[in-house]
Motif scaffolding. Sequence first.
Motif, PDB file in Angstrom:
ATOM      1  N   VAL A  27       0.837  -1.277  -0.182  1.00 52.92           N
ATOM      2  CA  VAL A  27      -0.284  -0.071   0.261  1.00 52.92           C
ATOM      3  C   VAL A  27       0.719   1.321   0.090  1.00 52.92           C
ATOM      4  N   LEU A  28       1.771   1.322   0.814  1.00 53.11           N
ATOM      5  CA  LEU A  28       2.844   2.490   0.883  1.00 53.11           C
ATOM      6  C   LEU A  28       3.636   2.798  -0.405  1.00 53.11           C
ATOM      7  N   ASP A  29       3.953   1.340  -0.845  1.00 56.71           N
ATOM      8  CA  ASP A  29       4.648   1.654  -2.289  1.00 56.71           C
ATOM      9  C   ASP A  29       3.787   2.174  -3.445  1.00 56.71           C
ATOM     10  N   SER A  39       9.856   4.029  -5.379  1.00 54.05           N
ATOM     11  CA  SER A  39       9.261   3.178  -4.724  1.00 54.05           C
ATOM     12  C   SER A  39       9.412   3.448  -3.231  1.00 54.05           C
ATOM     13  N   HIS A  40       8.915   2.569  -2.289  1.00 56.08           N
ATOM     14  CA  HIS A  40       9.119   2.832  -0.789  1.00 56.08           C
ATOM     15  C   HIS A  40      10.262   2.591  -0.414  1.00 56.08           C
ATOM     16  N   ALA A  41      11.235   1.402  -1.180  1.00 54.71           N
ATOM     17  CA  ALA A  41      12.531   1.421  -0.494  1.00 54.71           C
ATOM     18  C   ALA A  41      13.487   2.816  -1.037  1.00 54.71           C
ATOM     19  N   PRO A 115       3.657  14.197   3.586  1.00 55.70           N
ATOM     20  CA  PRO A 115       2.395  14.354   4.182  1.00 55.70           C
ATOM     21  C   PRO A 115       1.387  13.301   3.745  1.00 55.70           C
ATOM     22  N   GLY A 116       1.442  13.098   2.441  1.00 56.14           N
ATOM     23  CA  GLY A 116       0.879  12.068   1.974  1.00 56.14           C
ATOM     24  C   GLY A 116       1.199  10.684   2.539  1.00 56.14           C
ATOM     25  N   HIS A 117       2.428  10.496   2.482  1.00 51.55           N
ATOM     26  CA  HIS A 117       2.953   9.300   3.106  1.00 51.55           C
ATOM     27  C   HIS A 117       2.490   8.862   4.571  1.00 51.55           C
ATOM     28  N   VAL A 118       2.785   9.984   5.458  1.00 51.98           N
ATOM     29  CA  VAL A 118       2.248   9.887   6.593  1.00 51.98           C
ATOM     30  C   VAL A 118       0.626   9.445   6.813  1.00 51.98           C
ATOM     31  N   ALA A 123      -3.628   5.493   7.374  1.00 48.93           N
ATOM     32  CA  ALA A 123      -4.805   4.784   6.972  1.00 48.93           C
ATOM     33  C   ALA A 123      -4.594   3.409   7.151  1.00 48.93           C
ATOM     34  N   ALA A 124      -3.435   2.807   6.800  1.00 45.59           N
ATOM     35  CA  ALA A 124      -3.162   1.398   6.592  1.00 45.59           C
ATOM     36  C   ALA A 124      -2.936   0.856   7.877  1.00 45.59           C
TER      37      ALA A 124
END
Length: 164
Positions: A27-29, A39-41, A115-118, A123-124
């Motif tokens: 989901v984060l990726d 990518s998340h990495a 901000p969107g990542h947080v 949410a997840a």
Amino acid sequence: MAQQWLDEQQQRTWRAWLTVAELVPRVLDAQLQRDAGISHAAYVVLAMLSEAPGRSRRMSDLARRANQSQSRLSHTVARLEDRGLVRRERSAEDGRGNLAVLTDDGWDVVRAVAPGHVDAVRAALFDPLTEEQSRALGEALEVVVERLDPDHSLRVEHGADAAR
């Protein structure tokens, strides 16, 4: 001696953990690919550099903090270099070690995407839980981490900005 299998509750918990450990990064990726094309990495590498003094870290330290092998980190940093988000330099301290340095463009990406990542992390992982469940999850995970790394030699301590 008879084999000790997981009981029913342990089996449900274990399988839920495996599913969460697979789905949360996915989901984060997806969020980071959508919002920044990374990518998340790669984002973790940028975030770890953003938190460092001078926005730079030795590659060996960065690999540990980003939970990547040296080889994988080298590929990740190369892709970030191609986009102008990171550059590599020789260490001024000893001239032998290599540093990864977050560029101004990389800093802009972190600031724009954080901000969107947080929100995606919240949410997840946290929104489905009550405050009490969230606290219990954190306490349980801390106990497991302590069992796995009692002398603190394997983990990297993360500050309050670790969700970034």
